[in-house]
Design a protein around this motif. Structure first.
Motif, PDB file in Angstrom:
ATOM      1  N   VAL A 235       8.536  31.033 -19.262  1.00  0.00           N
ATOM      2  CA  VAL A 235       7.908  29.732 -19.050  1.00  0.00           C
ATOM      3  C   VAL A 235       7.841  29.002 -20.380  1.00  0.00           C
ATOM      4  O   VAL A 235       7.460  29.567 -21.397  1.00  0.00           O
ATOM      5  N   ILE A 236       8.260  27.755 -20.378  1.00  0.00           N
ATOM      6  CA  ILE A 236       8.220  26.926 -21.584  1.00  0.00           C
ATOM      7  C   ILE A 236       6.912  26.144 -21.622  1.00  0.00           C
ATOM      8  O   ILE A 236       6.564  25.447 -20.660  1.00  0.00           O
ATOM      9  N   THR A 237       6.172  26.290 -22.714  1.00  0.00           N
ATOM     10  CA  THR A 237       5.032  25.414 -22.941  1.00  0.00           C
ATOM     11  C   THR A 237       5.597  24.081 -23.418  1.00  0.00           C
ATOM     12  O   THR A 237       6.096  23.968 -24.534  1.00  0.00           O
ATOM     13  N   ALA A 238       5.549  23.087 -22.541  1.00  0.00           N
ATOM     14  CA  ALA A 238       6.170  21.784 -22.798  1.00  0.00           C
ATOM     15  C   ALA A 238       5.094  20.815 -23.276  1.00  0.00           C
ATOM     16  O   ALA A 238       4.278  20.335 -22.487  1.00  0.00           O
ATOM     17  N   ASN A 239       5.088  20.553 -24.558  1.00  0.00           N
ATOM     18  CA  ASN A 239       4.096  19.638 -25.132  1.00  0.00           C
ATOM     19  C   ASN A 239       4.539  18.203 -24.874  1.00  0.00           C
ATOM     20  O   ASN A 239       5.511  17.729 -25.461  1.00  0.00           O
ATOM     21  N   CYS A 240       3.811  17.535 -23.984  1.00  0.00           N
ATOM     22  CA  CYS A 240       4.256  16.245 -23.431  1.00  0.00           C
ATOM     23  C   CYS A 240       3.445  15.069 -23.968  1.00  0.00           C
ATOM     24  O   CYS A 240       2.234  15.168 -24.150  1.00  0.00           O
ATOM     25  N   VAL A 241       4.132  13.957 -24.154  1.00  0.00           N
ATOM     26  CA  VAL A 241       3.440  12.674 -24.270  1.00  0.00           C
ATOM     27  C   VAL A 241       3.515  12.019 -22.892  1.00  0.00           C
ATOM     28  O   VAL A 241       4.413  12.302 -22.103  1.00  0.00           O
ATOM     29  N   VAL A 242       2.565  11.153 -22.608  1.00  0.00           N
ATOM     30  CA  VAL A 242       2.455  10.627 -21.248  1.00  0.00           C
ATOM     31  C   VAL A 242       2.695   9.128 -21.164  1.00  0.00           C
ATOM     32  O   VAL A 242       2.564   8.526 -20.102  1.00  0.00           O
ATOM     33  N   ALA A 243       3.065   8.509 -22.292  1.00  0.00           N
ATOM     34  CA  ALA A 243       3.303   7.061 -22.282  1.00  0.00           C
ATOM     35  C   ALA A 243       4.296   6.689 -23.378  1.00  0.00           C
ATOM     36  O   ALA A 243       4.514   7.449 -24.318  1.00  0.00           O
ATOM     37  N   ASN A 244       4.880   5.506 -23.218  1.00  0.00           N
ATOM     38  CA  ASN A 244       5.781   4.928 -24.205  1.00  0.00           C
ATOM     39  C   ASN A 244       5.508   3.423 -24.282  1.00  0.00           C
ATOM     40  O   ASN A 244       4.906   2.850 -23.368  1.00  0.00           O
ATOM     41  N   PRO A 245       5.930   2.759 -25.351  1.00  0.00           N
ATOM     42  CA  PRO A 245       5.687   1.322 -25.448  1.00  0.00           C
ATOM     43  C   PRO A 245       6.332   0.547 -24.305  1.00  0.00           C
ATOM     44  O   PRO A 245       7.416   0.891 -23.843  1.00  0.00           O
ATOM     45  N   ASP A 246       5.652  -0.507 -23.852  1.00  0.00           N
ATOM     46  CA  ASP A 246       6.221  -1.444 -22.897  1.00  0.00           C
ATOM     47  C   ASP A 246       6.814  -2.596 -23.717  1.00  0.00           C
ATOM     48  O   ASP A 246       6.119  -3.552 -24.089  1.00  0.00           O
ATOM     49  N   PHE A 247       8.094  -2.477 -24.038  1.00  0.00           N
ATOM     50  CA  PHE A 247       8.737  -3.395 -24.964  1.00  0.00           C
ATOM     51  C   PHE A 247       8.711  -4.838 -24.463  1.00  0.00           C
ATOM     52  O   PHE A 247       8.503  -5.773 -25.248  1.00  0.00           O
ATOM     53  N   ALA A 248       8.909  -5.028 -23.167  1.00  0.00           N
ATOM     54  CA  ALA A 248       8.953  -6.389 -22.623  1.00  0.00           C
ATOM     55  C   ALA A 248       7.620  -7.097 -22.808  1.00  0.00           C
ATOM     56  O   ALA A 248       7.564  -8.269 -23.228  1.00  0.00           O
ATOM     57  N   LYS A 249       6.526  -6.424 -22.512  1.00  0.00           N
ATOM     58  CA  LYS A 249       5.200  -7.044 -22.625  1.00  0.00           C
ATOM     59  C   LYS A 249       4.828  -7.283 -24.083  1.00  0.00           C
ATOM     60  O   LYS A 249       4.218  -8.310 -24.414  1.00  0.00           O
ATOM     61  N   ILE A 250       5.180  -6.348 -24.951  1.00  0.00           N
ATOM     62  CA  ILE A 250       4.874  -6.532 -26.380  1.00  0.00           C
ATOM     63  C   ILE A 250       5.611  -7.755 -26.919  1.00  0.00           C
ATOM     64  O   ILE A 250       5.030  -8.583 -27.631  1.00  0.00           O
ATOM     65  N   LYS A 251       6.889  -7.888 -26.565  1.00  0.00           N
ATOM     66  CA  LYS A 251       7.672  -9.032 -27.042  1.00  0.00           C
ATOM     67  C   LYS A 251       7.126 -10.333 -26.479  1.00  0.00           C
ATOM     68  O   LYS A 251       7.061 -11.350 -27.186  1.00  0.00           O
ATOM     69  N   ALA A 252       6.718 -10.313 -25.195  1.00  0.00           N
ATOM     70  CA  ALA A 252       6.181 -11.522 -24.567  1.00  0.00           C
ATOM     71  C   ALA A 252       4.892 -11.980 -25.248  1.00  0.00           C
ATOM     72  O   ALA A 252       4.572 -13.180 -25.230  1.00  0.00           O
ATOM     73  N   SER A 253       4.163 -11.058 -25.871  1.00  0.00           N
ATOM     74  CA  SER A 253       2.923 -11.415 -26.576  1.00  0.00           C
ATOM     75  C   SER A 253       3.195 -11.922 -27.982  1.00  0.00           C
ATOM     76  O   SER A 253       2.255 -12.218 -28.719  1.00  0.00           O
ATOM     77  N   GLY A 254       4.473 -11.999 -28.355  1.00  0.00           N
ATOM     78  CA  GLY A 254       4.817 -12.376 -29.722  1.00  0.00           C
ATOM     79  C   GLY A 254       4.474 -11.283 -30.716  1.00  0.00           C
ATOM     80  O   GLY A 254       4.164 -11.567 -31.871  1.00  0.00           O
ATOM     81  N   TYR A 255       4.511 -10.047 -30.246  1.00  0.00           N
ATOM     82  CA  TYR A 255       4.191  -8.858 -31.058  1.00  0.00           C
ATOM     83  C   TYR A 255       2.730  -8.833 -31.504  1.00  0.00           C
ATOM     84  O   TYR A 255       2.386  -8.130 -32.451  1.00  0.00           O
ATOM     85  N   GLN A 256       1.878  -9.549 -30.790  1.00  0.00           N
ATOM     86  CA  GLN A 256       0.465  -9.606 -31.169  1.00  0.00           C
ATOM     87  C   GLN A 256      -0.385  -8.588 -30.419  1.00  0.00           C
ATOM     88  O   GLN A 256      -1.488  -8.256 -30.855  1.00  0.00           O
ATOM     89  N   GLU A 257       0.116  -8.090 -29.288  1.00  0.00           N
ATOM     90  CA  GLU A 257      -0.639  -7.114 -28.504  1.00  0.00           C
ATOM     91  C   GLU A 257       0.245  -5.924 -28.169  1.00  0.00           C
ATOM     92  O   GLU A 257       1.457  -6.072 -27.970  1.00  0.00           O
ATOM     93  N   TYR A 258      -0.398  -4.759 -28.115  1.00  0.00           N
ATOM     94  CA  TYR A 258       0.329  -3.546 -27.751  1.00  0.00           C
ATOM     95  C   TYR A 258       0.093  -3.226 -26.279  1.00  0.00           C
ATOM     96  O   TYR A 258      -1.030  -3.297 -25.779  1.00  0.00           O
ATOM     97  N   PHE A 259       1.167  -2.892 -25.594  1.00  0.00           N
ATOM     98  CA  PHE A 259       1.104  -2.458 -24.207  1.00  0.00           C
ATOM     99  C   PHE A 259       1.917  -1.178 -24.064  1.00  0.00           C
ATOM    100  O   PHE A 259       2.884  -0.959 -24.797  1.00  0.00           O
ATOM    101  N   TYR A 260       1.525  -0.336 -23.122  1.00  0.00           N
ATOM    102  CA  TYR A 260       2.299   0.877 -22.862  1.00  0.00           C
ATOM    103  C   TYR A 260       2.522   1.047 -21.370  1.00  0.00           C
ATOM    104  O   TYR A 260       1.850   0.427 -20.540  1.00  0.00           O
ATOM    105  N   GLU A 261       3.491   1.886 -21.047  1.00  0.00           N
ATOM    106  CA  GLU A 261       3.765   2.275 -19.669  1.00  0.00           C
ATOM    107  C   GLU A 261       3.644   3.791 -19.585  1.00  0.00           C
ATOM    108  O   GLU A 261       3.920   4.493 -20.566  1.00  0.00           O
TER     109      GLU A 261
END
Length: 276
Positions: free
Chosen positions: A90-116
């Motif tokens: 069995v592999i102990t899989a160390n997971c992250v559960v989110a990544n940046p939402d590039f479309a929303k960040i760009k739409a904010s003019g890079y002023q706000e961070y969003f993730y999916e």
């Protein structure tokens, strides 16, 4: 040969105070499941040509989001083998559960961070739509056991600052929906963008605690169970965060032989040695 002998002696000395057993045990753990790094071979070439990443960095060379084929072939290999108790590895899989939402960040003019969350990330990639279902299949078959590695594998405060400053290197990577950049290059300014829990100010430190708790909530909701262990991205974390982790339900820390501890005065990291 001399260096190999010295390295072997050092490894044993480090663990002299630690756990000992006569049992023959193999532990398999692997980091960064669910995290994006290099979206494709085409993007990798573009970023290399533009000097954003270097193939001398193994993460820039090999690291990518796991595909359905990756998971199926790994499961097939694991299921072919059995340990002394009759169970597969069995592999102990160390997971992250989110990544940046590039479309929303760009739409904010890079002023706000969003993730999916990671399910949305899998859905956007070409051979990854069933990856989360395959995570669950691996859990059911006892060959894949997720544990918590953070909300996302990126230092949100540092990355957003680079984008807001108009940093051409990070904006170039952003256009290809990645935050990958060579951590040893001069444009990184001595900081690793992948070190999610690193900070320079007390305000950033408090934000890291919020991110840690938010990610743990998402992990528990997605997996249907709480993670008992945690491994900090890039082995950089503030020891004070351990109380937050304990409050969430984490009982064990995974890591390297030493921990790098951030300082608000922006001096060199503190260092704390650990053993198994």
């Amino acid at each position: 040969m001399k260096q190999k002998i010295q390295a072997a002696i050092t490894r044993n000395l480090i663990n002299l105070k630690g756990f000992k057993t006569n049992r023959k045990l193999i532990a398999i753990e692997s980091d960064d499941w669910g995290s994006i790094r290099i979206p494709s071979a085409e993007v990798q070439k573009i970023l290399v040509d533009k000097g954003v990443i270097s193939l001398a960095d193994p993460f820039s060379r090999y690291d990518a989001l796991e595909s359905e084929t990756d998971l199926r072939e790994m499961y097939d290999m694991l299921m072919k083998h059995k340990g002394g108790n009759g169970n597969p590895p069995v592999i102990t899989a160390n997971c992250v559960v989110a990544n940046p939402d590039f479309a929303k960040i760009k739409a904010s003019g890079y002023q706000e961070y969003f993730y999916e969350d990671v399910r949305s990330t899998f859905a956007r990639y070409p051979e990854h739509g069933n990856c989360f279902a395959l995570w669950k299949e691996g859990i059911d078959n006892k060959v894949f056991f997720p544990q918590y590695h953070g909300r996302e594998h990126i230092n949100v405060d540092l990355w957003m600052k680079r984008l807001q400053e108009g940093d051409k290197v990070f904006l170039e990577a952003f256009e290809h929906e990645t935050f990958a950049a060579n951590p040893k290059a001069s444009f990184s300014k001595g900081k690793n963008i992948m070190a999610a829990l690193d900070y320079n100010t007390q305000q950033e430190r408090e934000h890291k605690a919020q991110v840690l708790k938010d990610g743990y909530r998402i992990f528990s909701e997605l997996m249907g169970f709480e993670s008992k262990s945690f491994i900090a991205p890039c082995y950089i974390w503030d020891s004070a965060l351990e109380a937050d982790l304990k409050g969430l339900g984490v009982r064990y820390l995974q890591g390297s032989k030493f921990q790098n501890i951030p300082n608000t005065d922006k001096s060199e990291y503190g260092r704390k040695y650990h053993y198994t």
